[in-house]
Design a protein around this motif. Structure first.
Motif, PDB file in Angstrom:
ATOM      1  N   SER A 179      19.236  10.662  48.771  1.00  0.00           N
ATOM      2  CA  SER A 179      19.961  11.878  49.133  1.00  0.00           C
ATOM      3  C   SER A 179      20.421  11.886  50.583  1.00  0.00           C
ATOM      4  CB  SER A 179      19.086  13.113  48.869  1.00  0.00           C
ATOM      5  OG  SER A 179      17.929  13.087  49.678  1.00  0.00           O
ATOM      6  N   ARG A 180      19.897  10.977  51.417  1.00  0.00           N
ATOM      7  CA  ARG A 180      20.264  10.928  52.832  1.00  0.00           C
ATOM      8  C   ARG A 180      20.914   9.599  53.222  1.00  0.00           C
ATOM      9  NH1 ARG A 180      14.917  12.273  55.995  1.00  0.00           N
ATOM     10  NH2 ARG A 180      16.307  12.969  57.655  1.00  0.00           N
ATOM     11  N   GLN A 193      22.443  12.593  56.987  1.00  0.00           N
ATOM     12  CA  GLN A 193      22.966  13.778  56.320  1.00  0.00           C
ATOM     13  C   GLN A 193      22.177  14.024  55.035  1.00  0.00           C
ATOM     14  OE1 GLN A 193      25.384  15.449  57.921  1.00  0.00           O
ATOM     15  NE2 GLN A 193      25.508  13.849  59.492  1.00  0.00           N
ATOM     16  N   GLY A 194      22.456  15.160  54.398  1.00  0.00           N
ATOM     17  CA  GLY A 194      21.834  15.436  53.101  1.00  0.00           C
ATOM     18  C   GLY A 194      20.479  16.105  53.211  1.00  0.00           C
ATOM     19  N   GLU A 195      19.958  16.524  52.068  1.00  0.00           N
ATOM     20  CA  GLU A 195      18.688  17.236  52.014  1.00  0.00           C
ATOM     21  C   GLU A 195      17.521  16.271  51.860  1.00  0.00           C
ATOM     22  OE1 GLU A 195      18.365  20.404  49.273  1.00  0.00           O
ATOM     23  OE2 GLU A 195      20.332  21.227  49.717  1.00  0.00           O
ATOM     24  N   ILE A 196      16.393  16.647  52.447  1.00  0.00           N
ATOM     25  CA  ILE A 196      15.172  15.870  52.303  1.00  0.00           C
ATOM     26  C   ILE A 196      14.461  16.322  51.038  1.00  0.00           C
ATOM     27  CG2 ILE A 196      12.990  15.206  53.371  1.00  0.00           C
ATOM     28  CD1 ILE A 196      14.177  16.051  56.062  1.00  0.00           C
ATOM     29  N   PRO A 197      14.275  15.442  50.062  1.00  0.00           N
ATOM     30  CA  PRO A 197      13.562  15.851  48.850  1.00  0.00           C
ATOM     31  C   PRO A 197      12.102  16.156  49.160  1.00  0.00           C
ATOM     32  CG  PRO A 197      13.996  13.492  48.823  1.00  0.00           C
ATOM     33  CD  PRO A 197      14.703  14.041  50.017  1.00  0.00           C
ATOM     34  N   THR A 198      11.478  16.987  48.338  1.00  0.00           N
ATOM     35  CA  THR A 198      10.078  17.325  48.559  1.00  0.00           C
ATOM     36  C   THR A 198       9.192  16.320  47.830  1.00  0.00           C
ATOM     37  OG1 THR A 198       9.778  18.713  46.599  1.00  0.00           O
ATOM     38  CG2 THR A 198      10.742  19.752  48.556  1.00  0.00           C
TER      39      THR A 198
END
Length: 344
Positions: free
Chosen positions: A307-308, A290-295
């Motif tokens: 974040s995941r 889950q969660g956003e993949i940081p750049t």
């Protein structure tokens, strides 16, 4: 004494390797308006971040991770196609990342690269014979024409390249045939170290096993050492002796292949392995992240995977974990593993 030391030294050693690609080149691109004030900011893609690992002679180290995790960048740094932003690359006990192109030339014979796309890695204007003879002539200028032809014929036979292909051009062959030719080209100069950047991902599944078996046979017959980049973990299980797992250019876990598959420790490694299709269904279910993949432009302050990760806490969000050696010899960079917060 010196022979024993040489035997124990790794063939390749990466120490704190880093690579950044600047996004803002000109002066105007760096000028930003922040809170009513004009400031200068230089953005960069942080492709590889403080990666340290070694490759011993005769082994096949596999580098795995999602697309964009920095696998191919590490391969190109090792091959000398890119210059590191920080850290060191040592080959056979000598630092090579700060060498000039001329000083790197003797290493080119020892270190060869097999690229991902066999449709792009061969010169379309050269016949197969010319493509295979070129590196031999370049690295062995004193060899006669007959010796060069004999060398090429020997390598072609060893990798199953039909001699009748010699006068034909790359566009006349399938992807699997082209990759065999690319492998033959790498082997013509008798290297000791092969960097393979996803060499089978562009091939049909039915051909992948043939090319992998060919590379394993070459490893045994020629005493090769492989630095093998892939995203396919089912390939790793059969090909690799050790595995390094990367996430956003950061080393998460490094372990022997059997140890990694039987007892993965890092939450990211567990998620990757849970996605590998298996015939028996008695293992743990697929872990959906889950969660956003940081750049890689704005890396998080703490752990890149926070974040995941279902086990992330305040420490994970603030402090970057250090790679620590475990009881079974693996190396893991995870606060949750260090604090025994993972279940099972």
């Amino acid at each position: 004494m010196s022979t024993q030391t040489q035997a124990t030294n790794p063939l390749l050693e990466l120490k704190g390797l880093e690579k950044r690609f600047d996004l803002d080149q000109g002066f105007l691109e760096t000028v930003k308006l922040r809170g009513g004030r004009i400031t200068r900011e230089k953005r960069a893609v942080h492709a590889v971040n403080n990666v340290s690992l070694s490759v011993d002679r005769g082994e096949a180290l596999c580098i795995v991770g999602e697309s964009g995790c920095g696998k191919s960048t590490v391969a190109r740094l090792v091959a000398g196609l890119l210059t590191p932003s920080g850290g060191e690359i040592n080959y056979d006990g000598e630092r090579i990342d700060n060498r000039s192109r001329a000083a790197m030339l003797p290493l080119r014979k020892k270190m060869q690269m097999i690229f991902q796309n066999p449709y792009a890695s061969l010169n379309p204007r050269m016949t197969i014979q010319q493509a295979l003879e070129e590196p031999v002539r370049h690295h062995n200028p004193r060899m006669s024409r007959g010796e060069v032809r004999d060398k090429v014929a020997e390598v072609m036979q060893s990798v199953g390249v039909d001699p009748s292909w010699s006068s034909r051009y790359p566009h006349e062959f399938s992807g699997g045939q082209r990759q065999r030719i690319a492998i033959a080209r790498a082997l013509t100069v008798d290297p000791e170290f092969i960097i393979a950047d996803e060499p089978i991902s562009a091939l049909d599944v039915s051909i992948q096993a043939q090319v992998l078996n060919l590379m394993l046979e070459a490893k045994d017959q020629r005493g090769l050492t492989y630095f093998f980049i892939t995203h396919d973990l089912s390939v790793v299980e059969h090909f690799g002796t050790r595995v390094a797992v990367l996430y956003l250019g950061t080393l998460c876990e490094l372990a022997d292949t059997r140890t990694l598959f039987e007892n993965p420790k890092h939450p990211y490694t567990r998620a990757l392995l849970s996605a590998v299709p298996k015939l028996n269904d008695d293992g743990p279910g697929h872990i959906r992240l889950q969660g956003e993949i940081p750049t890689p432009i704005n890396l998080p302050l703490g752990c890149p995977f926070q974040s995941r990760c279902a086990f992330a806490n305040a420490r994970c969000r603030e402090v970057r974990p250090r790679p620590l050696q475990q009881a079974d010899g693996s190396t893991v960079a995870c606060h949750a593993v260090e604090e025994n917060r993972l279940d099972g």
